[in-house]
Scaffold this motif. Structure first.
Motif, mmCIF file in Angstrom:
data_model
loop_
_atom_site.group_PDB
_atom_site.id
_atom_site.type_symbol
_atom_site.label_atom_id
_atom_site.label_comp_id
_atom_site.label_asym_id
_atom_site.label_seq_id
_atom_site.Cartn_x
_atom_site.Cartn_y
_atom_site.Cartn_z
ATOM 1 N N ASP A 69 0.836 -1.211 0.000
ATOM 2 C CA ASP A 69 0.000 0.000 0.000
ATOM 3 C C ASP A 69 0.865 1.253 0.000
ATOM 4 O OD1 ASP A 69 -2.351 -1.422 -0.068
ATOM 5 O OD2 ASP A 69 -2.611 -1.429 2.111
ATOM 6 N N THR A 70 1.968 1.194 0.730
ATOM 7 C CA THR A 70 2.904 2.323 0.739
ATOM 8 C C THR A 70 3.468 2.541 -0.652
ATOM 9 O OG1 THR A 70 3.508 1.803 3.024
ATOM 10 C CG2 THR A 70 4.979 3.272 1.807
ATOM 11 N N TYR A 71 3.807 1.427 -1.322
ATOM 12 C CA TYR A 71 4.334 1.492 -2.688
ATOM 13 C C TYR A 71 3.320 2.145 -3.628
ATOM 14 C CZ TYR A 71 5.520 -0.162 -7.385
ATOM 15 O OH TYR A 71 5.786 -0.228 -8.725
ATOM 16 N N LEU A 72 2.045 1.775 -3.508
ATOM 17 C CA LEU A 72 1.019 2.305 -4.393
ATOM 18 C C LEU A 72 0.774 3.791 -4.189
ATOM 19 C CD1 LEU A 72 -1.657 -0.558 -4.249
ATOM 20 C CD2 LEU A 72 -0.039 -0.074 -6.099
ATOM 21 N N ASN A 73 1.051 4.288 -2.985
ATOM 22 C CA ASN A 73 0.703 5.672 -2.652
ATOM 23 C C ASN A 73 1.890 6.614 -2.532
ATOM 24 O OD1 ASN A 73 -2.229 5.232 -2.288
ATOM 25 N ND2 ASN A 73 -1.598 3.963 -0.575
ATOM 26 N N SER A 74 3.087 6.098 -2.680
ATOM 27 C CA SER A 74 4.273 6.930 -2.477
ATOM 28 C C SER A 74 5.146 6.957 -3.732
ATOM 29 C CB SER A 74 5.093 6.400 -1.294
ATOM 30 O OG SER A 74 6.349 7.039 -1.223
ATOM 31 N N SER A 75 5.338 8.139 -4.301
ATOM 32 C CA SER A 75 6.208 8.293 -5.455
ATOM 33 C C SER A 75 7.653 7.935 -5.100
ATOM 34 C CB SER A 75 6.156 9.734 -5.978
ATOM 35 O OG SER A 75 7.111 9.954 -6.981
ATOM 36 N N LEU A 76 8.081 8.321 -3.899
ATOM 37 C CA LEU A 76 9.445 8.030 -3.444
ATOM 38 C C LEU A 76 9.683 6.529 -3.366
ATOM 39 C CD1 LEU A 76 12.142 9.084 -2.309
ATOM 40 C CD2 LEU A 76 11.101 9.019 -0.031
ATOM 41 N N LEU A 153 -4.989 2.013 -25.747
ATOM 42 C CA LEU A 153 -3.774 1.409 -25.195
ATOM 43 C C LEU A 153 -3.395 2.136 -23.911
ATOM 44 C CD1 LEU A 153 -1.577 0.925 -28.405
ATOM 45 C CD2 LEU A 153 -2.867 -0.807 -27.165
ATOM 46 N N THR A 154 -3.200 1.387 -22.853
ATOM 47 C CA THR A 154 -2.814 1.980 -21.570
ATOM 48 C C THR A 154 -1.452 1.450 -21.156
ATOM 49 O OG1 THR A 154 -3.874 0.211 -20.283
ATOM 50 C CG2 THR A 154 -5.229 2.122 -20.869
ATOM 51 N N GLN A 155 -0.833 2.103 -20.204
ATOM 52 C CA GLN A 155 0.438 1.647 -19.655
ATOM 53 C C GLN A 155 0.497 2.005 -18.178
ATOM 54 O OE1 GLN A 155 3.807 3.806 -21.332
ATOM 55 N NE2 GLN A 155 2.493 5.489 -21.931
ATOM 56 N N SER A 156 1.467 1.447 -17.484
ATOM 57 C CA SER A 156 1.585 1.667 -16.039
ATOM 58 C C SER A 156 1.764 3.149 -15.738
ATOM 59 C CB SER A 156 2.772 0.880 -15.479
ATOM 60 O OG SER A 156 2.611 -0.500 -15.705
ATOM 61 N N GLU A 157 1.064 3.605 -14.734
ATOM 62 C CA GLU A 157 1.189 4.997 -14.305
ATOM 63 C C GLU A 157 1.707 5.040 -12.873
ATOM 64 O OE1 GLU A 157 -2.441 7.076 -14.861
ATOM 65 O OE2 GLU A 157 -2.463 6.826 -17.049
ATOM 66 N N TYR A 158 2.492 6.064 -12.594
ATOM 67 C CA TYR A 158 3.083 6.193 -11.258
ATOM 68 C C TYR A 158 2.667 7.521 -10.647
ATOM 69 C CZ TYR A 158 5.945 2.311 -12.864
ATOM 70 O OH TYR A 158 6.365 1.096 -13.357
ATOM 71 N N ASN A 159 2.748 7.590 -9.336
ATOM 72 C CA ASN A 159 2.351 8.797 -8.620
ATOM 73 C C ASN A 159 3.270 9.967 -8.978
ATOM 74 O OD1 ASN A 159 0.268 7.477 -7.198
ATOM 75 N ND2 ASN A 159 1.736 6.719 -5.687
ATOM 76 N N GLU A 166 11.269 13.754 -3.688
ATOM 77 C CA GLU A 166 10.653 12.849 -4.657
ATOM 78 C C GLU A 166 10.993 13.265 -6.085
ATOM 79 O OE1 GLU A 166 6.501 12.621 -3.806
ATOM 80 O OE2 GLU A 166 6.772 11.251 -2.107
ATOM 81 N N CYS A 167 11.130 14.559 -6.331
ATOM 82 C CA CYS A 167 11.544 15.029 -7.658
ATOM 83 C C CYS A 167 12.959 14.553 -7.979
ATOM 84 C CB CYS A 167 11.482 16.560 -7.718
ATOM 85 S SG CYS A 167 9.795 17.248 -7.752
ATOM 86 N N ALA A 168 13.848 14.631 -6.987
ATOM 87 C CA ALA A 168 15.234 14.217 -7.190
ATOM 88 C C ALA A 168 15.327 12.715 -7.462
ATOM 89 C CB ALA A 168 16.069 14.587 -5.967
ATOM 90 N N VAL A 169 14.591 11.928 -6.686
ATOM 91 C CA VAL A 169 14.593 10.469 -6.880
ATOM 92 C C VAL A 169 13.962 10.112 -8.222
ATOM 93 C CG1 VAL A 169 13.761 8.265 -5.978
ATOM 94 C CG2 VAL A 169 14.574 10.023 -4.406
#
Length: 343
Positions: A69-76, A153-159, A166-169
């Motif tokens: 759940d943390t992975y799904l909600n955290s860009s970092l 056509l869709t593809q994986s989307e990230y936060n 988070e911008c730097a990472v």
């Protein structure tokens, strides 16, 4: 011609005997090359499958760990996980192991690192980026074509990033890491293993592999085109450095778009910045192309080499790789079915 497979036959014209030995030598060489290519294709295909299995296992471990759940909600978290799971564990390690298994196929260093002048390197990077802009339009055409038939056509989307860290990472995960690890896996490990069978064939074959590792139609088309560009430039310059820079700069454009959304909270600025980036690169690409052509650096040096009897054709070489790539291709088809949505 010295040949361990034949002995001197008495009472036979020496010239006829030599011609026969050469004939059989090249036939045996062709047979050996076909066998080598089939085994190489199977090894590359097994590496692709291993890459997918590693990713699947790491995602399963993540799910079992309670941090999904943390992975799904955290860009970092997403970007940090992708660097470790995708770039290092699923690309760097398997393809390096593959390069050791196929080490006898290499005709040069694992990492092409011929020195390229700064101005020449910048010209190649500019031309490469111009081609990337063109590849974006081709990919958009493919997406529009599917829409005409009633599919999206869709593809994986990230936060999107929500803070400076988070911008730097995101920059490292999307621009730097793929430029290093994907280029090492493709333009070093895989291209090096196939280069002895023909440079043009190697570039084409590695572009297919490059498309397959991305796992869906949108990215396959885009990655295949970019693979042709990166491979060609690597072959001509005999250096992977320009391809790494082009790969990184191309991915950086999408990163800049995400950062602009974070900074200005609007898509209008993002669209404007993206358009400006494309126009700038297209303009510089024209200069780069002219510079390379005038200085006779755009085309690879032609090697004056007589075509051997029974030499494999381009099509035959591709057919030799197909058995090893069947399963990865079927996996791509399956994954594509999951990303095609009726409109």
């Amino acid at each position: 011609m010295d040949n361990p497979y034949f002995y001197q036959m008495p009472n036979v014209n020496p010239q006829l005997q030599q011609a026969y030995q050469q004939h059989m030598f090249y036939k045996l060489k062709r047979k050996k090359e076909i066998s080598e290519l089939i085994r190489t294709g199977i090894t590359i295909g097994a590496t692709l499958i291993a890459s997918l299995i590693i990713q699947t296992i790491l995602v399963w471990v993540l799910q079992q760990s309670g941090y999904y759940d943390t992975y799904l909600n955290s860009s970092l978290f997403q970007n940090a996980f992708n660097i470790i799971a995708v770039d290092i564990c699923s690309l760097l390690i398997p393809f390096f192991i593959m390069s050791r298994i196929l080490k006898n196929r290499y005709t040069g260093d694992l990492i092409p690192k011929q020195k390229v002048g700064k101005l020449t390197a910048f010209a190649w990077i500019s031309v490469g980026m111009g081609c990337c802009v063109g590849a974006n339009y081709i990919t958009a055409f493919v997406i529009a074509l599917f829409k005409q038939f009633g599919y999206k056509l869709t593809q994986s989307e990230y936060n999107d990033p929500s803070n400076a860290l988070e911008c730097a990472v995101l920059v490292f995960s999307t621009a730097l890491a793929p430029a290093l690890f994907e280029e090492f896996a493709m333009r070093c490990c895989t291209l090096g293993a196939l280069r002895k069978y023909g440079k043009g064939f190697a570039v084409f074959a590695v572009s297919i592999v490059f498309g397959l590792i991305h796992g869906n139609v949108i990215q396959f088309v885009f990655a295949f085109i970019l693979g042709l560009i990166f491979g060609y430039i690597t072959i001509v310059t005999d250096s992977v450095v320009p391809a790494m820079f082009i790969h990184g700069f191309n991915n950086l454009i999408s990163v800049i778009n995400d950062i602009m959304v974070f900074a200005f909270k609007t898509d209008k600025v993002t669209e404007y910045v993206g358009s400006v980036c494309y126009l700038v690169w297209l303009g510089i690409a024209v200069w780069g192309l002219i510079y390379l052509i005038i200085n006779k650096k755009f085309f690879p040096k032609r090697e004056k080499k007589a075509r051997e009897p029974y030499a494999l054709s381009f099509g035959t070489k591709v057919l030799c790789l197909i058995p090893g790539l069947i399963i990865p291709f079927l996996i791509l088809v399956y994954l594509t079915k999951q990303t095609v949505v009726p409109i």
